[in-house]
Design an enzyme around this catalytic site. Structure first.
Site, PDB file in Angstrom:
ATOM      1  CB  ILE A 268      -7.448  -7.329   6.863  1.00 39.47           C
ATOM      2  CG1 ILE A 268      -7.021  -7.420   8.333  1.00 39.47           C
ATOM      3  CG2 ILE A 268      -7.101  -8.631   6.147  1.00 39.47           C
ATOM      4  CD1 ILE A 268      -5.568  -7.692   8.580  1.00 39.47           C
TER       5      ILE A 268
ATOM      6  CG  HIS B 197       0.625   2.646  -9.324  1.00 39.89           C
ATOM      7  ND1 HIS B 197       0.315   2.092  -8.103  1.00 39.89           N
ATOM      8  CD2 HIS B 197      -0.442   3.429  -9.657  1.00 39.89           C
ATOM      9  CE1 HIS B 197      -0.878   2.512  -7.723  1.00 39.89           C
ATOM     10  NE2 HIS B 197      -1.350   3.338  -8.640  1.00 39.89           N
TER      11      HIS B 197
ATOM     12  CG  LEU C 258       9.377 -17.338  -3.054  1.00 43.46           C
ATOM     13  CD1 LEU C 258       9.097 -17.479  -1.561  1.00 43.46           C
ATOM     14  CD2 LEU C 258       9.994 -15.958  -3.344  1.00 43.46           C
TER      15      LEU C 258
ATOM     16  CG  ASP D 168      -2.038   0.988   1.142  1.00 42.52           C
ATOM     17  OD1 ASP D 168      -2.312   1.481   0.033  1.00 42.52           O
ATOM     18  OD2 ASP D 168      -2.644   1.297   2.179  1.00 42.52           O
TER      19      ASP D 168
HETATM   20  C1  FPP Z   1      -1.501   0.455  -3.452  1.00 43.00           C
HETATM   21  O1  FPP Z   1      -1.127   1.807  -3.509  1.00 43.00           O
HETATM   22  C2  FPP Z   1      -1.022  -0.233  -4.611  1.00 43.00           C
HETATM   23  C3  FPP Z   1      -1.784  -0.753  -5.611  1.00 43.00           C
HETATM   24  C4  FPP Z   1      -3.249  -0.659  -5.666  1.00 43.00           C
HETATM   25  C5  FPP Z   1      -1.151  -1.411  -6.739  1.00 43.00           C
HETATM   26  C6  FPP Z   1      -0.008  -2.293  -6.386  1.00 43.00           C
HETATM   27  C7  FPP Z   1       0.673  -2.593  -7.601  1.00 43.00           C
HETATM   28  C8  FPP Z   1       1.998  -2.631  -7.792  1.00 43.00           C
HETATM   29  C9  FPP Z   1       3.014  -2.476  -6.777  1.00 43.00           C
HETATM   30  C10 FPP Z   1       2.488  -2.796  -9.181  1.00 43.00           C
HETATM   31  C11 FPP Z   1       2.290  -4.101  -9.880  1.00 43.00           C
HETATM   32  C12 FPP Z   1       2.430  -5.307  -9.082  1.00 43.00           C
HETATM   33  C13 FPP Z   1       3.106  -6.409  -9.401  1.00 43.00           C
HETATM   34  C14 FPP Z   1       2.836  -7.624  -8.610  1.00 43.00           C
HETATM   35  C15 FPP Z   1       4.113  -6.483 -10.453  1.00 43.00           C
HETATM   36  P1  FPP Z   1      -2.266   2.893  -3.642  1.00 43.00           P
HETATM   37  O2  FPP Z   1      -2.366   3.276  -5.052  1.00 43.00           O
HETATM   38  O3  FPP Z   1      -3.522   2.372  -3.033  1.00 43.00           O
HETATM   39  O4  FPP Z   1      -1.653   4.034  -2.785  1.00 43.00           O
HETATM   40  P2  FPP Z   1      -2.430   5.086  -1.901  1.00 43.00           P
HETATM   41  O5  FPP Z   1      -3.131   4.329  -0.818  1.00 43.00           O
HETATM   42  O6  FPP Z   1      -1.342   5.938  -1.393  1.00 43.00           O
HETATM   43  O7  FPP Z   1      -3.373   5.800  -2.819  1.00 43.00           O
END
Ligand code: FPP
Length: 249
Positions: free
Chosen positions: A202, A41, A135, A24
């Site tokens: 969660i 991201h 893994l 997150d």
């Molecule tokens: C949460 O941050 C993150 C996501 C919703 C996307 C997670 C994706 C990646 C790390 C990239 C791709 C993944 C893989 C497995 C290659 P948020 O956007 O909710 O952040 P915020 O809470 O600060 O808005």
């Protein structure tokens, strides 16, 4: 009362067998630095390789990463499109690295909702890595635990209706066999659940599988979650006493 025997003792109790991470804070990480959310991201995706490598080094058996929830479909179209591009790029760029490191890849969730090219590359990558024995990395994509449990309830009802399962056979082990982690067998239960970015929720992630997980909420946003920080969290886990509802030994 049932005489269910829980076999939850890890082989090396100081190292969690199954670590699940809610990655997150990408958006906040970017905004705090004056960047657009997508840059978070990008950086967040770059973190994945390092954490996979560290999990291997530490001797973790399974690593499940929450990449996209069923609720994330509410995000604007341009953000969704960036997330799919990043996932595609990651799969193409990392599969050789995963192969070299004997990593097996699972993608868990409503994969049929993903763009066709993402589905295709997911299938190609999973197939390529399917014989690996190291893994087990799972990307939870378009995943929601309530949806998973609901789907399993439906399948159980169908099995009973068709005569394949008796009601008195439905115990916790039977339910686990209908969840999306069934193929993970004794690795399905989460030992350590980490969430980055300081939020303490969660968020519909592995609710059944985390019933006895140790929880760790770290303040760093995902792009700042380094291998060293990951190691600290694992060391802290090793000092905890897991009682599974029993009493101190
Ligand atoms: C949460 O941050 C993150 C996501 C919703 C996307 C997670 C994706 C990646 C790390 C990239 C791709 C993944 C893989 C497995 C290659 P948020 O956007 O909710 O952040 P915020 O809470 O600060 O808005």
């Amino acid at each position: 009362m049932s005489s269910l025997q829980l076999n939850t003792e890890p082989i090396n109790p100081t190292i969690p067998r199954h670590v699940a991470i809610i990655m997150d804070g990408n958006g906040r990480w970017a905004n705090r630095r004056g960047h657009a959310r997508f840059f978070g991201h990008v950086r967040g995706t770059e973190r994945v390789r390092e954490i996979v490598e560290e999990a291997i080094q530490l001797g973790v058996d399974a690593l499940t990463l929450y990449a996209f929830s069923t609720e994330n479909w509410k995000r604007p179209e341009d953000e969704l499109s960036i997330l799919w591009k990043l996932l595609l790029k990651h799969l193409k760029r990392e599969r050789e690295h995963m192969q070299k490191n004997n990593v097996r890849l699972r993608v868990m969730g409503e994969v049929d909702r993903l763009p066709a090219e993402v589905q295709r590359q997911v299938a190609v990558t999973m197939d390529m890595l399917s014989a690996n024995t190291g893994l087990v990395v799972t990307f939870a994509v378009s995943y929601g635990s309530r949806r998973e449990i609901t789907a399993s309830a439906k399948k159980i009802a169908q099995a009973v209706a068709s005569g394949g399962l008796r009601v008195d056979e439905i115990d916790e082990n039977a339910v686990a066999k209908y969840l999306w982690t069934a193929d993970m067998q004794d690795l399905a239960d989460v030992d350590l659940l980490i969430r980055t970015s300081g939020e303490m929720r969660i968020s519909n992630f592995l609710l059944w599988q985390s019933a006895y997980a140790e929880l760790e909420f770290v303040d760093e946003c995902w792009p700042d979650f380094t291998r060293e920080r990951f190691r600290d969290v694992i060391v802290k886990y090793g000092k905890r006493e897991r009682r599974y509802g029993g009493i101190q030994k």
